[in-house]
Write a protein that holds these residues in place. Structure first.
Motif, mmCIF file in Angstrom:
data_model
loop_
_atom_site.group_PDB
_atom_site.id
_atom_site.type_symbol
_atom_site.label_atom_id
_atom_site.label_comp_id
_atom_site.label_asym_id
_atom_site.label_seq_id
_atom_site.Cartn_x
_atom_site.Cartn_y
_atom_site.Cartn_z
ATOM 1 N N ASN A 33 -29.569 -14.101 -39.807
ATOM 2 C CA ASN A 33 -29.919 -14.717 -41.100
ATOM 3 C C ASN A 33 -29.485 -16.183 -41.138
ATOM 4 O O ASN A 33 -28.889 -16.639 -42.121
ATOM 5 N N MET A 34 -29.802 -16.910 -40.074
ATOM 6 C CA MET A 34 -29.379 -18.308 -39.972
ATOM 7 C C MET A 34 -30.569 -19.217 -39.676
ATOM 8 O O MET A 34 -31.493 -18.856 -38.944
ATOM 9 N N LEU A 35 -30.504 -20.397 -40.238
ATOM 10 C CA LEU A 35 -31.468 -21.460 -39.981
ATOM 11 C C LEU A 35 -30.677 -22.657 -39.476
ATOM 12 O O LEU A 35 -29.573 -22.917 -39.961
ATOM 13 N N TYR A 36 -31.257 -23.383 -38.502
ATOM 14 C CA TYR A 36 -30.555 -24.520 -37.912
ATOM 15 C C TYR A 36 -31.442 -25.752 -37.888
ATOM 16 O O TYR A 36 -32.668 -25.656 -37.877
ATOM 17 N N LEU A 37 -30.783 -26.906 -37.846
ATOM 18 C CA LEU A 37 -31.499 -28.160 -37.620
ATOM 19 C C LEU A 37 -30.679 -28.989 -36.646
ATOM 20 O O LEU A 37 -29.606 -29.489 -36.993
ATOM 21 N N GLN A 38 -31.177 -29.093 -35.427
ATOM 22 C CA GLN A 38 -30.545 -29.934 -34.420
ATOM 23 C C GLN A 38 -31.088 -31.343 -34.584
ATOM 24 O O GLN A 38 -32.301 -31.556 -34.514
ATOM 25 N N MET A 39 -30.193 -32.298 -34.812
ATOM 26 C CA MET A 39 -30.602 -33.684 -35.061
ATOM 27 C C MET A 39 -30.038 -34.582 -33.971
ATOM 28 O O MET A 39 -28.812 -34.680 -33.820
ATOM 29 N N ASN A 40 -30.905 -35.200 -33.212
ATOM 30 C CA ASN A 40 -30.519 -36.117 -32.144
ATOM 31 C C ASN A 40 -30.998 -37.521 -32.452
ATOM 32 O O ASN A 40 -31.869 -37.723 -33.305
ATOM 33 N N SER A 41 -30.445 -38.488 -31.744
ATOM 34 C CA SER A 41 -30.849 -39.892 -31.899
ATOM 35 C C SER A 41 -30.886 -40.294 -33.365
ATOM 36 O O SER A 41 -31.856 -40.877 -33.850
ATOM 37 N N LEU A 42 -29.823 -39.974 -34.064
ATOM 38 C CA LEU A 42 -29.784 -40.218 -35.504
ATOM 39 C C LEU A 42 -29.841 -41.708 -35.820
ATOM 40 O O LEU A 42 -29.318 -42.551 -35.064
ATOM 41 N N LYS A 43 -30.496 -42.008 -36.927
ATOM 42 C CA LYS A 43 -30.680 -43.383 -37.389
ATOM 43 C C LYS A 43 -30.056 -43.532 -38.779
ATOM 44 O O LYS A 43 -29.945 -42.538 -39.514
ATOM 45 N N PRO A 44 -29.690 -44.735 -39.171
ATOM 46 C CA PRO A 44 -29.140 -44.918 -40.511
ATOM 47 C C PRO A 44 -30.072 -44.396 -41.609
ATOM 48 O O PRO A 44 -29.590 -43.891 -42.635
ATOM 49 N N GLU A 45 -31.366 -44.479 -41.403
ATOM 50 C CA GLU A 45 -32.306 -43.981 -42.412
ATOM 51 C C GLU A 45 -32.348 -42.461 -42.513
ATOM 52 O O GLU A 45 -33.013 -41.917 -43.393
ATOM 53 N N ASP A 46 -31.641 -41.768 -41.631
ATOM 54 C CA ASP A 46 -31.503 -40.312 -41.755
ATOM 55 C C ASP A 46 -30.388 -39.937 -42.732
ATOM 56 O O ASP A 46 -30.211 -38.751 -43.032
ATOM 57 N N THR A 47 -29.648 -40.909 -43.212
ATOM 58 C CA THR A 47 -28.585 -40.655 -44.178
ATOM 59 C C THR A 47 -29.163 -40.014 -45.434
ATOM 60 O O THR A 47 -30.086 -40.550 -46.052
ATOM 61 N N ALA A 48 -28.636 -38.854 -45.793
ATOM 62 C CA ALA A 48 -29.169 -38.087 -46.928
ATOM 63 C C ALA A 48 -28.326 -36.840 -47.121
ATOM 64 O O ALA A 48 -27.503 -36.489 -46.267
ATOM 65 N N VAL A 49 -28.553 -36.174 -48.247
ATOM 66 C CA VAL A 49 -28.068 -34.812 -48.428
ATOM 67 C C VAL A 49 -29.178 -33.888 -47.933
ATOM 68 O O VAL A 49 -30.329 -34.018 -48.342
ATOM 69 N N TYR A 50 -28.820 -32.973 -47.051
ATOM 70 C CA TYR A 50 -29.791 -32.074 -46.437
ATOM 71 C C TYR A 50 -29.678 -30.687 -47.065
ATOM 72 O O TYR A 50 -28.571 -30.167 -47.273
ATOM 73 N N TYR A 51 -30.835 -30.104 -47.359
ATOM 74 C CA TYR A 51 -30.924 -28.798 -47.994
ATOM 75 C C TYR A 51 -31.846 -27.882 -47.190
ATOM 76 O O TYR A 51 -32.829 -28.341 -46.611
ATOM 77 N N CYS A 52 -31.550 -26.595 -47.213
ATOM 78 C CA CYS A 52 -32.501 -25.633 -46.678
ATOM 79 C C CYS A 52 -33.046 -24.808 -47.839
ATOM 80 O O CYS A 52 -32.423 -24.699 -48.893
ATOM 81 N N ASN A 53 -34.215 -24.233 -47.618
ATOM 82 C CA ASN A 53 -34.838 -23.415 -48.646
ATOM 83 C C ASN A 53 -35.982 -22.640 -48.039
ATOM 84 O O ASN A 53 -36.465 -22.958 -46.928
ATOM 85 N N VAL A 54 -36.416 -21.624 -48.736
ATOM 86 C CA VAL A 54 -37.646 -20.941 -48.357
ATOM 87 C C VAL A 54 -38.773 -21.963 -48.431
ATOM 88 O O VAL A 54 -38.767 -22.861 -49.286
ATOM 89 N N TYR A 55 -39.740 -21.857 -47.534
ATOM 90 C CA TYR A 55 -40.830 -22.825 -47.482
ATOM 91 C C TYR A 55 -42.110 -22.202 -48.003
ATOM 92 O O TYR A 55 -42.597 -21.203 -47.484
ATOM 93 N N TYR A 56 -42.619 -22.824 -49.079
ATOM 94 C CA TYR A 56 -43.896 -22.414 -49.649
ATOM 95 C C TYR A 56 -44.886 -23.552 -49.406
ATOM 96 O O TYR A 56 -44.707 -24.648 -49.923
ATOM 97 N N THR A 57 -45.927 -23.280 -48.662
ATOM 98 C CA THR A 57 -46.854 -24.353 -48.288
ATOM 99 C C THR A 57 -47.548 -24.965 -49.492
ATOM 100 O O THR A 57 -47.948 -26.135 -49.455
ATOM 101 N N SER A 58 -47.682 -24.207 -50.577
ATOM 102 C CA SER A 58 -48.397 -24.716 -51.744
ATOM 103 C C SER A 58 -47.495 -25.467 -52.717
ATOM 104 O O SER A 58 -47.964 -26.026 -53.704
ATOM 105 N N TYR A 59 -46.190 -25.477 -52.433
ATOM 106 C CA TYR A 59 -45.238 -26.118 -53.328
ATOM 107 C C TYR A 59 -45.003 -27.576 -52.943
ATOM 108 O O TYR A 59 -44.986 -27.925 -51.770
#
Length: 120
Positions: free
Chosen positions: A76-102
């Motif tokens: 029951n885990m979701l991951y995000l591997q982030m490489n070559s990070l840039k200053p513009e990647d600065t943010a609060v990151y959230y996970c959620n169920v993905y609804y294509t119509s939302y």
């Protein structure tokens, strides 16, 4: 599905981080999931999405080739591997169920998110 994000931190440009999302609920294995982020002063945006069985992934153009989303239905885990990070990647990151119509404004609930700060 309830979620709890972790793994954020402060890194220098070019560095890497792996975000984790612990999900509860019996339907996780049947759900498409996604990572979103909200940069300071900007709207929340979709970063990456993955189908229920991991067979399909989609990425925002800004992270294509640098980020990898993955899903472990047994844990029951979701991951995000982030490489070559840039200053513009600065943010609060959230996970959620993905609804294509939302769009992001239609989601009713979010986790607490995890802060990623990339310095130049």
């Amino acid at each position: 599905v309830q979620v709890a994000e972790s793994g954020g931190g402060s890194v220098q440009a070019g560095g890497s981080l792996t975000l984790s999302c612990a999900a509860s609920g019996e339907s996780f294995s049947e759900e498409s999931m996604a990572w979103f982020r909200q940069p300071p002063g900007k709207e929340r945006e979709l970063v990456a999405a993955i189908s229920w069985n991991g067979g399909r992934t989609d990425y925002a153009a800004s992270v294509e080739g640098r980020f990898t989303i993955s899903k472990d239905n047994e844990k029951n885990m979701l991951y995000l591997q982030m490489n070559s990070l840039k200053p513009e990647d600065t943010a609060v990151y959230y996970c959620n169920v993905y609804y294509t119509s939302y769009n992001v404004h239609q989601y009713e609930s979010w986790g607490q998110g995890t802060q990623v700060t990339v310095s130049s």
